[in-house]
Every structure is written in C-alpha cells, then in structure tokens.
Design a protein around this motif. Structure first.
Motif, PDB file in Angstrom:
ATOM      1  N   UNK A 252      43.513  36.194  29.794  1.00 52.92           N
ATOM      2  CA  UNK A 252      43.197  37.303  28.901  1.00 52.92           C
ATOM      3  C   UNK A 252      43.253  38.639  29.630  1.00 52.92           C
ATOM      4  N   UNK A 253      43.637  39.676  28.894  1.00 52.12           N
ATOM      5  CA  UNK A 253      43.858  41.010  29.459  1.00 52.12           C
ATOM      6  C   UNK A 253      43.242  42.054  28.544  1.00 52.12           C
ATOM      7  N   UNK A 254      42.468  42.964  29.133  1.00 55.22           N
ATOM      8  CA  UNK A 254      42.034  44.147  28.412  1.00 55.22           C
ATOM      9  C   UNK A 254      42.119  45.334  29.358  1.00 55.22           C
ATOM     10  N   UNK A 255      41.868  46.527  28.830  1.00 63.82           N
ATOM     11  CA  UNK A 255      41.946  47.749  29.621  1.00 63.82           C
ATOM     12  C   UNK A 255      42.282  48.908  28.706  1.00 63.82           C
ATOM     13  N   UNK A 256      42.035  50.101  29.153  1.00 62.70           N
ATOM     14  CA  UNK A 256      42.371  51.270  28.339  1.00 62.70           C
ATOM     15  C   UNK A 256      43.883  51.401  28.196  1.00 62.70           C
ATOM     16  N   UNK A 257      44.614  51.162  29.274  1.00 60.88           N
ATOM     17  CA  UNK A 257      46.076  51.291  29.257  1.00 60.88           C
ATOM     18  C   UNK A 257      46.728  50.077  29.910  1.00 60.88           C
ATOM     19  N   UNK A 258      47.965  49.800  29.474  1.00 63.46           N
ATOM     20  CA  UNK A 258      48.779  48.791  30.143  1.00 63.46           C
ATOM     21  C   UNK A 258      48.685  47.394  29.600  1.00 63.46           C
TER      22      UNK A 258
ATOM     23  N   UNK B 228      34.507  46.004  26.896  1.00 63.75           N
ATOM     24  CA  UNK B 228      35.542  45.582  27.841  1.00 63.75           C
ATOM     25  C   UNK B 228      35.030  44.452  28.735  1.00 63.75           C
ATOM     26  N   UNK B 229      33.795  44.567  29.194  1.00 66.04           N
ATOM     27  CA  UNK B 229      33.245  43.571  30.102  1.00 66.04           C
ATOM     28  C   UNK B 229      33.037  42.204  29.502  1.00 66.04           C
ATOM     29  N   UNK B 230      33.064  42.117  28.162  1.00 67.08           N
ATOM     30  CA  UNK B 230      32.860  40.818  27.518  1.00 67.08           C
ATOM     31  C   UNK B 230      34.016  39.862  27.752  1.00 67.08           C
ATOM     32  N   UNK B 231      35.101  40.356  28.337  1.00 64.03           N
ATOM     33  CA  UNK B 231      36.249  39.474  28.596  1.00 64.03           C
ATOM     34  C   UNK B 231      35.953  38.486  29.709  1.00 64.03           C
ATOM     35  N   UNK B 232      35.032  38.831  30.615  1.00 62.97           N
ATOM     36  CA  UNK B 232      34.673  37.934  31.705  1.00 62.97           C
ATOM     37  C   UNK B 232      33.636  36.923  31.210  1.00 62.97           C
ATOM     38  N   UNK B 233      33.850  35.648  31.552  1.00 65.86           N
ATOM     39  CA  UNK B 233      32.940  34.592  31.120  1.00 65.86           C
ATOM     40  C   UNK B 233      32.636  33.686  32.312  1.00 65.86           C
ATOM     41  N   UNK B 234      31.496  33.012  32.291  1.00 67.77           N
ATOM     42  CA  UNK B 234      31.190  32.068  33.375  1.00 67.77           C
ATOM     43  C   UNK B 234      32.328  31.077  33.576  1.00 67.77           C
TER      44      UNK B 234
END
Length: 472
Positions: free
Chosen positions: A118-124, A207-213
């Motif tokens: 999975x990928x998130x971010x303001x740009x790119x 944005x930080x919700x993309x990281x999971x245990x």
C-alpha cells in the motif's frame, strides 16, 4: 467483521461514483440489502441506477442527505466529508461508516488472499503504484494496481492475483479501520485537503493509518513527518527508509549514478545491492528518483530481485501531465506538470529545472505559497499567472522575488491558455524551460487537471507550428 456474512444486511452506499457503484455491485452480489444514495440526478446517473436496480439495489437519486431507515452500515465514497448530513446522522445514530477500501479488505477471500502493498502520500502515489506494479510484473507476479487508481479494489479482491499494489488517499484511509498491508509506504506529507480533514493534525493522522502491526513500514528518510509516522507505528515488522542521499544500513538510496539497497541484503551493514541506474528513472527528476526508490522498497519487501527492479523501471510508462516534456520550440523546453496542484508538488517540479518561466495559478484551496516562492525564486526567469487565485501568487512573488518579471493573464475563456503560453514564450530564452506547475486546482477554468494539461499541450503545439517552430 472480516469476511463476515453479508446476506440480508442493510447497507447504505453513499455516492455513486466509480467506487460507490463498485461497492453497491459487490454488496448486492453477496446478498446485502443495498440502498444507494446520490445527490446528482442526471442521464448518466439514471442509466447507472437502472443497471444497479436490475441487481437488486434500491437507488435514490437527487437526495444525498437523508439516511435511509434501518441501515446497519454506511459505505461512503471517499469525497464525502465527515460532516456531510447523511454521514453525520449515521455517526450520531452509532452506525458504522467505512469506505470502499475498508469494505474491500473485509470482502477478501478467507484463504489465500493476495497481500497488499500500500502507498499513500501527498504527492507521487499514482507514479509509485504504477512503478511498483511494473516491478512486480517483471518478477513474474500477477500484480494489479488498484485503490485510488485503476480497477476499483472491491472488484480486484474478487479476482485471482498474486499481489495488489494499492494507492490510498487520505480520504480513503480516514474511513478505514482494519487494513493490514504486508508492506506500506508514506511517501511524503505536506499540507493538502485541510478543508476536508479540518486540520493538519487530522490529515497526518489519516496518512499514518496505512501502517499496521506486522507490516514493513517504508518511509521517506528525507521527510520528517513520514519518518515520524513510521517510527511511532506500533508493532511493525521492520522500518525501511528511502533517501536521495547515500543510504545507511536499513535504507535504499543513491550512490553516484546508481539506486542501491542497503535494507534487504544479507548484511546491510556491509553489503549493498545495485537496483538500477539513474537513467532508468523516467521522467528524470529528483522527486521521481524518490518515487522509484519507494516502489523498490515495497517490491523488495515482497521478495522482488534487484534485476526486476531495473526491468520494471525500464518498462514503466509515465502517466501524462506529470513533468511531461511536450516539445522544444526555439531552444526552449516546454514541460507539462498540470498534476502539480498544491505547493509540495509544484516545489518538486520547480526543483527539477533551471532557469524557468513558470506558469502558475488556479484554486489554491487555502494553502500558503510563500515558502514555495521563496524556495524557487532564484530559479525563475519569469512568471505567467492565470486563474482565480493568481493574485496570491503575485503577492508572494512581490515579497520574495521582486525582480522577476510577472505577466498577469486575467482571461478565462477557451483561448486563455494559448495567451498564457505565448506570454511565457516571450519571457523565455534559449536553454530555459517553460514549466506548467500550477500549484492550484483547475476547476476555476478547466474540468480537471488533465483538461488543463491538454490545453497547454495544444497551445505549445500551435506555437511550434508557427514561424520558426521546431517541435521535436
């Protein structure tokens, strides 16, 4: 309730865009009692309603505010703000609200579900997810790019794929609660969509919700917020950084003309794996090298060998309107980056060229441009401004680049872009780059950013076809 029974469950699908229609179809196919609501009532929506009603979906057009009676779950389209009347009513009644991405996660098969990268971010995001899909394919995987790009994810999880490359916006992450990607990346974080989230803190939290245990947390070691989100993410398997510097152990980075890996080798303290060369990154720009490294970090987390990273980058075809070289006319390069709709994106584009005649303007969405103008002032040959909020850019230029010539184009008719390009050509000298990096949204003058980019391309082509034009 992951993979729980849907038969007979009363679900409201809020919004009938691409993701909403896909969610309605997927739920109806699993026996849910679906009511879809949509504020628009036009010919296109009526045709879609007829198709969905044939599948057993109740469709209510022309009223997107009223919560249907008896609903147990709301699946909202990502563009709907949390304070929308229907969503506020559902929240007040204690009804769970999720997005299409969270629904897709819950609809995955109980066994042998394809892992998500999975990928998130303001740009790119779109560039990285497409680069990643190419790398995975080069390694022989049946991979698909989904999420905020390509196939709706609720459809993709019903298909058989080895792995999914998933682009996620802050809107989609806001409405997610149980996603657990095998690896996830936050590419960068800069102010954007603050009118939707209400604050920078809420935007960063989404944005930080993309990281999971249990996931591999990929972060931009050159971005303070991305790194902080990875560092505080609980229970991740490992953290892997990417950087435009020489990488430290645990990072991917750049050594001279090479992209190298010091995270996934047998001994990162003493070993580095060569992944690709800088010319393999197209179009070449510093922020696109960072995109390639982020995609490589996710691919390597999935076991992709170094040679497939290189082959994937070479196979990647950039999307239009992203630092797209249009033509050289009279010794001046014309570059279309209409997708640069906020300051962070425009800064990355402006950093790739020098000297620049900058075409800017549009809807700034309340974002400040002072830092952007201050940072790029020394690269500017001239500026041509257009669009509703152009005065705010002009004010920043007067403060931070008072000696740079500025042309104000107030026109908003269909020929406005041609006048903008002609004014830019008049400011440019041989060896310069005329760069469309608007820093604002397009809706004041164009249907969307591709339409704005297409208008720029057409205007450059007309300029090239004129006396002395030499497009190539």
């Amino acid at each position: 309730m992951t993979n729980g029974p849907w038969d007979g469950r009363a679900v409201c699908v809020a919004g009938l865009g691409v993701s909403g229609a896909a969610a309605a179809r997927a739920l109806a196919g699993r026996g849910a009692r679906v009511t879809a609501v949509e504020a628009r009532d036009d010919e296109e929506r009526r045709a879609l309603a007829a198709e969905l009603e044939a599948r057993g979906v109740t469709v209510r057009l022309g009223d997107g505010d009223t919560l249907p009676a008896g609903v147990e779950l709301v699946v909202t389209s990502p563009g709907w703000r949390p304070d929308a009347p229907l969503l506020a009513a559902a929240a007040g009644a204690g009804i769970e609200i999720i997005g299409e991405v969270e629904l897709a996660w819950r609809l995955r098969p109980a066994e042998d579900a394809a892992p998500w990268l999975a990928i998130t971010g303001t740009d790119g995001k779109t560039t990285v997810v497409r680069m990643l899909a190419c790398m995975l394919a080069a390694a022989g995987h049946d991979a698909l790019a989904v999420g905020n790009v390509g196939t709706p994810i609720v459809e993709a999880v019903a298909e058989e794929h080895d792995v999914l490359a998933v682009e996620l916006s802050s809107y989609q992450l806001h409405w997610s609660s149980s996603l657990a990607p095998a690896a996830a990346a936050v590419l960068n974080v800069a102010p954007d969509h603050l009118d939707w989230h209400g604050s920078m803190e809420a935007y960063v939290e989404a944005k930080g919700k993309i990281y999971a245990p249990g996931c591999v947390a990929v972060h931009n070691a050159d971005d303070v917020t991305s790194t902080a989100l990875a560092e505080k993410a609980p229970g991740v398997e490992r953290r892997v950084g990417f950087t435009l510097r020489v990488p430290r152990p645990g990072e991917l980075g750049v050594v001279e003309e090479l992209l190298v890996d010091r995270a996934y080798t047998a001994d990162p303290a003493t070993e580095a794996a060569e992944l690709a060369a800088l010319p393999d990154v197209r179009p070449f720009a510093p922020h696109n090298v960072a995109n390639a490294l982020a995609a490589a970090a996710l691919a390597r987390a999935h076991g992709v060998p170094p040679e497939a990273i290189r082959d994937g980058l070479r196979a990647f075809v950039p999307d239009p309107h992203r630092i797209q070289h249009v033509a050289d006319v009279g010794g001046v390069a014309y570059v279309n980056d209409s997708k640069a709709t906020q300051p962070h994106a425009a800064a990355a584009s402006l950093a790739a060229y020098e000297p620049i005649v900058w075409i800017a303007g549009g809807l700034l969405k309340g974002l400040d441009v002072d830092d952007l103008v201050r940072s790029c002032a020394g690269r500017l040959r001239g500026v041509v401004l257009m669009g509703r909020d152009r005065h705010r850019i002009a004010e920043a230029l007067a403060r931070h680049a008072p000696d740079v010539p500025v042309v104000d184009v107030a026109d908003t008719d269909t020929g406005a872009m041609e006048r903008v390009v002609n004014e830019a050509a008049g400011l440019a000298r041989t060896g310069d780059t005329v760069l469309l990096a608007p820093v604002g949204a397009s809706f004041d003058m164009f249907a969307n950013y591709p339409a704005r980019g297409d208008a720029f391309i057409a205007a450059v082509e007309r300029l090239a076809a004129g006396p002395g034009g030499d497009a190539r």
